[in-house]
Structure formats: structure tokens, C-alpha cells
Design an enzyme around this catalytic site. Structure first.
Site, PDB file in Angstrom:
ATOM      1  CB  THR A  60      -0.878   0.011   1.277  1.00 26.00           C
ATOM      2  OG1 THR A  60      -1.566  -1.236   1.332  1.00 26.00           O
ATOM      3  CG2 THR A  60      -1.881   1.137   1.260  1.00 26.00           C
ATOM      4  CE  LYS A  80       2.379   1.056  -9.406  1.00 24.99           C
ATOM      5  NZ  LYS A  80       3.768   1.323  -9.806  1.00 24.99           N
ATOM      6  CG  ASP A 193      11.530   6.576  -7.949  1.00 24.60           C
ATOM      7  OD1 ASP A 193      12.432   6.978  -7.187  1.00 24.60           O
ATOM      8  OD2 ASP A 193      10.410   6.229  -7.538  1.00 24.60           O
ATOM      9  CG  ASN A 198      10.862   1.733  -7.340  1.00 19.07           C
ATOM     10  OD1 ASN A 198       9.915   1.247  -6.727  1.00 19.07           O
ATOM     11  ND2 ASN A 198      10.982   3.030  -7.580  1.00 19.07           N
ATOM     12  CG  ASP A 210       7.392   2.413  -9.031  1.00 16.12           C
ATOM     13  OD1 ASP A 210       6.462   2.847  -9.730  1.00 16.12           O
ATOM     14  OD2 ASP A 210       7.651   2.842  -7.894  1.00 16.12           O
TER      15      ASP A 210
HETATM   16  N1  LIG Z   1       4.974  -7.524 -10.188  1.00 17.43           N
HETATM   17  C1  LIG Z   1       5.076  -7.543  -8.868  1.00 17.43           C
HETATM   18  N2  LIG Z   1       5.152  -8.717  -8.202  1.00 17.43           N
HETATM   19  C2  LIG Z   1       5.260  -8.732  -6.852  1.00 17.43           C
HETATM   20  N3  LIG Z   1       5.282  -7.626  -6.072  1.00 17.43           N
HETATM   21  C3  LIG Z   1       5.200  -6.436  -6.675  1.00 17.43           C
HETATM   22  C4  LIG Z   1       5.098  -6.322  -8.096  1.00 17.43           C
HETATM   23  N4  LIG Z   1       5.025  -5.006  -8.412  1.00 17.43           N
HETATM   24  C5  LIG Z   1       5.084  -4.341  -7.259  1.00 17.43           C
HETATM   25  N5  LIG Z   1       5.194  -5.170  -6.202  1.00 17.43           N
HETATM   26  C6  LIG Z   1       5.252  -4.785  -4.786  1.00 17.43           C
HETATM   27  O1  LIG Z   1       4.537  -3.582  -4.605  1.00 17.43           O
HETATM   28  C7  LIG Z   1       5.396  -2.537  -4.146  1.00 17.43           C
HETATM   29  C8  LIG Z   1       5.008  -1.213  -4.797  1.00 17.43           C
HETATM   30  O2  LIG Z   1       5.099  -1.321  -6.209  1.00 17.43           O
HETATM   31  P1  LIG Z   1       5.567  -0.086  -7.079  1.00 17.43           P
HETATM   32  O3  LIG Z   1       6.928   0.316  -6.679  1.00 17.43           O
HETATM   33  O4  LIG Z   1       5.348  -0.463  -8.509  1.00 17.43           O
HETATM   34  O5  LIG Z   1       4.493   0.995  -6.662  1.00 17.43           O
HETATM   35  P2  LIG Z   1       4.750   2.522  -6.250  1.00 17.43           P
HETATM   36  O6  LIG Z   1       4.501   3.317  -7.466  1.00 17.43           O
HETATM   37  O7  LIG Z   1       6.075   2.656  -5.575  1.00 17.43           O
HETATM   38  O8  LIG Z   1       3.659   2.859  -5.272  1.00 17.43           O
HETATM   39  P3  LIG Z   1       3.709   4.199  -4.413  1.00 17.43           P
HETATM   40  O9  LIG Z   1       4.478   5.234  -5.213  1.00 17.43           O
HETATM   41  O10 LIG Z   1       2.308   4.525  -4.239  1.00 17.43           O
HETATM   42  O11 LIG Z   1       4.432   3.808  -3.151  1.00 17.43           O
HETATM   43  C9  LIG Z   1       6.785  -3.017  -4.479  1.00 17.43           C
HETATM   44  O12 LIG Z   1       7.735  -2.489  -3.612  1.00 17.43           O
HETATM   45  C10 LIG Z   1       6.674  -4.509  -4.338  1.00 17.43           C
HETATM   46  O13 LIG Z   1       6.806  -4.888  -2.989  1.00 17.43           O
HETATM   47 MG   LIG Z   2       7.934   1.967  -5.974  1.00 15.23          MG
END
Ligand SMILES: Nc1ncnc2c1ncn2[C@@H]1O[C@H](COP(=O)(O)OP(=O)(O)OP(=O)(O)O)[C@@H](O)[C@H]1O
Ligand SMILES: [Mg+2]
Length: 257
Positions: A60, A80, A193, A198, A210
Site C-alpha cells: 500500500t 497495481k 526512480d 524499486n 515501477d
Molecule cells: N509484479 C510484482 N510482483 C510482486 N510484487 C510487486 C510487483 N510489483 C510491485 N510489487 C510490490 O509492490 C510494491 C510497490 O510497487 P511499485 O513500486 O510499482 O508501486 P509505487 O509506485 O512505488 O507505489 P507508491 O508510489 O504509491 O508507493 C513493491 O515495492 C513490491 O513490494
Molecule cells: Mg515503488
């Protein structure tokens, strides 16, 4: 009854029966992200066979929630979902503007988010096709992106390197540099980023995630972003005991700006 509607209803019921089982904190998240349009989008994706059941939150974040989705064949996907209410439109607008693939002139927040999600999907496709280890993108619709679930054989989601540092940092870092070079030279993108938040550690292999803010090399901000990304890597991997420096990485990647 129309079979599609029946399936949507079944998905709806499953979504809700699973949600009922969640503890109160997760229920709170659920209510926040499952607004009407998001639900409609999820039903549509369920009808199209991309997901059958949503099953629990992986993460989250500030702007997005990542959940596990299960398909009819029992395989997992990562779902996502960008929250319309809490997204940083200024940031999105800034990164979208310089990208020749997206001509976003609107001030409509919803449309900006949809472009942002499309951008993440397109970037993932381009990276995946270039052979970079990123989650395979399946589809995107409105504020929802469906991608490959990155997890171990027991279906535990892979952890970001920040939470699960590599056992052999030198080896891991070398693998990461190979990915970074492919990212820039083959996919012709700059992450923007890149950090151990990430980069997932999947059985000691780096998987980059990400990529919504990633920009094409033609974007006037790409050089500055690559410099920032490399500086972040130097800082983080030096802390993990790797001997490296900016010049060495820059020359290895050889971005040819
Ligand atoms: N394809 C995936 N498989 C498993 N876990 C994932 C995957 N994509 C994302 N995650 C998990 O979800 C988390 C957040 O994903 P992501 O970095 O893409 O979102 P975010 O843009 O950083 O969200 P926010 O900016 O709102 O914090 C990651 O750190 C990881 O733990
Ligand atoms: Mg992220």
C-alpha cells in the site's frame, strides 16, 4: 442471464467475500481504492479473463496499491491500482509533458492518471521486449495495471532489495548493471526512480519495477534523471559494501547522449 454479466457478478461476489475476511486495516484500504470506476474496471478485466479473484494486498503505497490477483488457471498476477484521490498530478504532468509519445494537454485528473498508467504499461512492454528483467505486462485499463507476479516458488512476493539485501552484493550489483545497460541502450529509456525500493530481489536476481515515470532518451530530462539514478545506486550499493563510483557505471552503460 448474459454469461459475461454472470461472470462479473461472480467476480463481484468473490471480491466481496474475500474482502469480508480481511482484517480491519485491510478493509480500510479496500474501501479507499475500490471506488466505482475502479470496481467497474476490475469487473471488465475479470470479464476479459485477466483476473478471476483479487486476493490480498502486497503493498500500500502513497499513490498505488499492489494486490495479488488469481486467474482461472490458478496462476498469480500482480494488480497495481492507482488511487485517483491521492495521486501527485504535478509530478505526472511533468513527466508526461516531455514524452513525445504522450501529448497530454488535459487538466482532467482522471485522464492524467489514465495516461500515467498507459505510460507504465508501454514502458514495461518496451523493456520486456528489450530483454530487461521486468514483470511481463499483461494489460492496462483506466487506473489499473495487470503484470506478472514476481514471487518465489511458494508464491511469496519478492521483496525489494531495501528489505532483502543480496547475499552477495558484488554479484548482484553486476547483474543489475547488465540490466541497467539494457534498459538504457536497448529499451532507450531512463528509469527516473531507480533505487533499492524499486528493485526486487527474486532469488538473488534483480527485477526492476515501477517504471511509470521512466522517460525516453529523447526527453530533455533523461540525462539528468540517469545521473540521479546512478548516484542513487552508487550510494546504496556502497553501503552494501560494493566498491563502485559514478564514472565507472556511466562508462559501462555508455548512454551516448
Ligand atoms: N509484479 C510484482 N510482483 C510482486 N510484487 C510487486 C510487483 N510489483 C510491485 N510489487 C510490490 O509492490 C510494491 C510497490 O510497487 P511499485 O513500486 O510499482 O508501486 P509505487 O509506485 O512505488 O507505489 P507508491 O508510489 O504509491 O508507493 C513493491 O515495492 C513490491 O513490494
Ligand atoms: Mg515503488
Amino acid at each position: 442471464m448474459d454469461s459475461k454479466i454472470a461472470k462479473a457478478d461472480a467476480a463481484h461476489e468473490k471480491l466481496h467475500s474475500r474482502k469480508r475476511k480481511k482484517d480491519s486495516s485491510e478493509r480500510k484500504v479496500g474501501n479507499e481504492i475500490f471506488d466505482k470506476i475502479t470496481l467497474e474496471t476490475l469487473y471488465k478485466l475479470a470479464n476479459q479473463g485477466f483476473i478471476d479473484v483479487l486476493n490480498g494486498a502486497i503493498s500500500t503505497g502513497k499513490e498505488a496499491n499492489v494486490l495479488t490477483g488469481i486467474r482461472d488457471d490458478e496462476s498469480f498476477v500482480a494488480v497495481k491500482i492507482y488511487r485517483i484521490a491521492t495521486s501527485d498530478f504535478k509530478k505526472m504532468d511533468y513527466y508526461l509533458k516531455g514524452d513525445p509519445r504522450f501529448n497530454v494537454k488535459t487538466k482532467n485528473k482522471r485522464k492524467i492518471i489514465y495516461s500515467w498508467v498507459t505510460k507504465e504499461f508501454k514502458n514495461l512492454t518496451r523493456l520486456y521486449d528489450a530483454g530487461v528483467t521486468v514483470p511481463k505486462p499483461f494489460t492496462s485499463s483506466n487506473n489499473v495495471l495487470i503484470i506478472e507476479f514476481i514471487g518465489d516458488e511458494d508464491r511469496n512476493p519478492a521483496q525489494p532489495v531495501k528489505n532483502q539485501p543480496p547475499k552477495n552484493p558484488d554479484e548482484f550489483f553486476n547483474k543489475l548493471l547488465v540490466q541497467l545497460k539494457l534498459f538504457v541502450r536497448e529499451a532507450k529509456l531512463v528509469h527516473g526512480d531507480l533505487s533499492n525500493y524499486n528493485i526486487l530481489n527474486l532469488n538473488e536476481e534483480p527485477v526492476i519495477i515501477d517504471v511509470s515515470q521512466s522517460v525516453v532518451l529523447d526527453n530533455p530530462i533523461s540525462k539528468e534523471l540517469l545521473e540521479r539514478d546512478i548516484n542513487t545506486l552508487v550510494r546504496e550499493y556502497t553501503k552494501l559494501g560494493v566498491e563502485t563510483n559514478f564514472k565507472e557505471i556511466w562508462e559501462y552503460v555508455d548512454p551516448k547522449f
